[in-house]
Scaffold this motif. Structure first.
Motif, PDB file in Angstrom:
ATOM      1  N   ASP A 191       0.823  -1.207   0.000  1.00 50.17           N
ATOM      2  CA  ASP A 191       0.000   0.000   0.000  1.00 50.17           C
ATOM      3  C   ASP A 191       0.861   1.262   0.000  1.00 50.17           C
ATOM      4  O   ASP A 191       0.639   2.183  -0.795  1.00 50.17           O
ATOM      5  CB  ASP A 191      -0.921  -0.006   1.221  1.00 50.17           C
ATOM      6  CG  ASP A 191      -1.778   1.247   1.301  1.00 50.17           C
ATOM      7  OD1 ASP A 191      -2.644   1.426   0.433  1.00 50.17           O
ATOM      8  OD2 ASP A 191      -1.569   2.048   2.229  1.00 50.17           O
ATOM      9  N   GLN A 192       1.881   1.297   0.871  1.00 50.63           N
ATOM     10  CA  GLN A 192       2.714   2.490   0.951  1.00 50.63           C
ATOM     11  C   GLN A 192       3.658   2.604  -0.242  1.00 50.63           C
ATOM     12  O   GLN A 192       3.968   3.708  -0.701  1.00 50.63           O
ATOM     13  CB  GLN A 192       3.521   2.493   2.258  1.00 50.63           C
ATOM     14  CG  GLN A 192       4.255   3.794   2.544  1.00 50.63           C
ATOM     15  CD  GLN A 192       3.322   4.982   2.683  1.00 50.63           C
ATOM     16  OE1 GLN A 192       2.263   4.883   3.305  1.00 50.63           O
ATOM     17  NE2 GLN A 192       3.706   6.122   2.111  1.00 50.63           N
ATOM     18  N   THR A 207       2.293   4.619  -2.950  1.00 53.01           N
ATOM     19  CA  THR A 207       1.869   5.976  -2.584  1.00 53.01           C
ATOM     20  C   THR A 207       3.048   6.930  -2.464  1.00 53.01           C
ATOM     21  O   THR A 207       3.114   7.955  -3.142  1.00 53.01           O
ATOM     22  CB  THR A 207       1.098   5.941  -1.243  1.00 53.01           C
ATOM     23  OG1 THR A 207       0.021   5.013  -1.340  1.00 53.01           O
ATOM     24  CG2 THR A 207       0.554   7.324  -0.891  1.00 53.01           C
ATOM     25  N   LEU A 208       3.993   6.596  -1.578  1.00 52.10           N
ATOM     26  CA  LEU A 208       5.176   7.433  -1.346  1.00 52.10           C
ATOM     27  C   LEU A 208       6.199   6.594  -0.601  1.00 52.10           C
ATOM     28  O   LEU A 208       5.890   6.000   0.424  1.00 52.10           O
ATOM     29  CB  LEU A 208       4.809   8.672  -0.516  1.00 52.10           C
ATOM     30  CG  LEU A 208       5.951   9.645  -0.200  1.00 52.10           C
ATOM     31  CD1 LEU A 208       6.449  10.330  -1.473  1.00 52.10           C
ATOM     32  CD2 LEU A 208       5.492  10.698   0.820  1.00 52.10           C
TER      33      LEU A 208
END
Length: 421
Positions: free
Chosen positions: A70-71, A74-75
């Motif tokens: 998930d991360q 994103t970033l």
């Protein structure tokens, strides 16, 4: 990338193109899940090393994996030149989880130790009033805190030290588990800290006297010296409590600072803080210590990055929610009881020691013999992976998600191997 077709091919590539700074067991792993590992040929093994206690939560834990994925989309990295929306929540989560005011995040265990050394020295100059460049840090003999130039300067391991000098000064060694020797060394007014492993893992899983940590912390307080606990290997539920300095605390999930808890002035964490998914380490301390570090005086491009911090929070949630400390405590007692029976039955097994699921079996042979290594090779053939340390000691440290049935099956493998050996 070249596709590996066999274990022999993978080993040959490492030998040709990689520095020979490790001596691995002859097994090439390609998959992990929970307490299991599989080699290139598809053979299944029980993992009894847990990547030196970095995968306490088991291999490829789905909750931690999901946090990583998930991360990662994103970033992943901003450096500390800017704020990001994950670091603050991580710092709040970590300090509340372990009961400290502040955290300084880094990447590897050795970086965590180096960070603690720098903070302790600066605290000594600015808070204790020691003249600059005169600070001393007490360490224990036979310690293992990493392999940077500074850290090997106070190591007893000549293999790790020889031909890497000149060495860094400012360290005083005392025997491990010797409070009298520590108190004598603390009489030196230039001492700023005592850096110690609550259990010496790499040295062979040496468990100190029950009151060693409590008395050491009290001696440091009396001398106005910082007590630094290196819990990189022993922390995160490995020894049957959230931290080894919790003693015999039976807290649920994470330490509630019960009667047996000894709070260090500085706590160093690494390895299982991220469940084996990403390099994360941290130094925790209260404000009166951590405030000596100002902008530009310490840091890391990757330290506290969004990917690592999100992974670490998920990894610590798993430890709490799945009650891994309690499981380690219960299974550790069963394991040592099974191993004690081997000591009684087979002369080749000298003794067993440990706490929680950090244990060692001492083989009845000299340190320069190959017996422990040969036993580990035989264990591999029987489906269990472990590694010797210091010649005649085999460390056994499975993932903390292991079940009782799995543990008994592993003990059966160990007994069969010892008997046939």
């Amino acid at each position: 990338m070249q596709s590996i077709q066999s274990s022999q091919e993978a080993i040959a590539l490492e030998n040709k193109y990689g520095a020979h700074n490790y001596h691995p067991l002859p097994v090439v792993l390609s998959k992990g899940e929970g307490v299991y590992l599989w080699d290139v040929e598809g053979k299944k093994y029980y993992d009894f090393l847990s990547a030196y206690s970095a995968v306490n939560q088991g291999h490829c834990h789905p909750r931690i994996k999901d946090a990583l994925i998930d991360q990662a989309g994103t970033l992943t990295l901003t450096s500390r030149a800017f704020y990001n929306d994950v670091l603050g929540p991580f710092e709040k989560y970590l300090t509340e989880y372990f009961g400290f005011d502040k955290v300084l995040p880094m990447n590897t265990g050795a970086e965590g130790v180096e960070t603690a050394i720098k903070i302790a020295r600066k605290w000594g100059y600015e808070k204790k009033g020691i003249p600059e460049n005169e600070a001393k840090i007490i360490v224990a003999e036979n310690n293992f805190h990493g392999r940077t130039t500074t850290i090997i300067s106070f190591s007893n391991d000549e293999n790790a030290r020889k031909n890497f000098g000149p060495y860094t000064g400012g360290f005083v060694k005392v025997p491990y588990d010797d409070v009298d020797a520590l108190e004598e060394a603390l009489k030196d007014p230039a001492v700023v800290a005592f850096l110690v492993e609550p259990i010496q893992g790499e040295a062979g899983v040496y468990v100190p006297s029950e009151d060693f940590i409590v008395k050491s912390k009290a001696a440091c307080e009396n001398a106005n010296v910082l007590f630094i606990a290196d819990e990189i290997q022993t922390g995160i539920a490995r020894t049957g409590s959230l931290l080894a300095v919790c003693g015999n605390c039976s807290c649920e999930g994470h330490c509630e600072r019960g009667s047996t808890y000894t709070k260090p002035d500085m706590l160093i964490l690494g390895k299982a803080i991220s469940g084996g998914f990403y390099p994360v380490s941290a130094v925790l301390a209260d404000d009166h210590i951590m405030e000596v570090i100002k902008p530009g005086q310490h840091g890391s491009t990757f330290g506290g990055n969004p990917l690592g911090t999100k992974v670490a929070m998920a990894a610590l949630e798993v430890v709490r929610d799945e009650k891994l400390a309690q499981n380690a405590r219960r299974l550790g007692e069963i394991f040592r009881e099974r191993m004690e029976k081997l000591v009684e039955k087979y002369p080749i097994v000298k003794l067993v020691r440990g706490k929680g699921l950090l244990n060692a079996v001492v083989i009845n042979d000299s340190e320069d013999s190959s017996t422990a290594w040969d036993i580990c090779v035989a264990l591999k053939e029987n489906g269990l992976l472990a590694k010797p340390t210091h010649g005649n000691i085999i460390r056994f440290a499975p993932p903390l998600v292991m079940t009782e049935d799995q543990l008994h099956e592993c003990c059966d493998i160990i007994e069969k191997t010892i008997k046939n050996f």
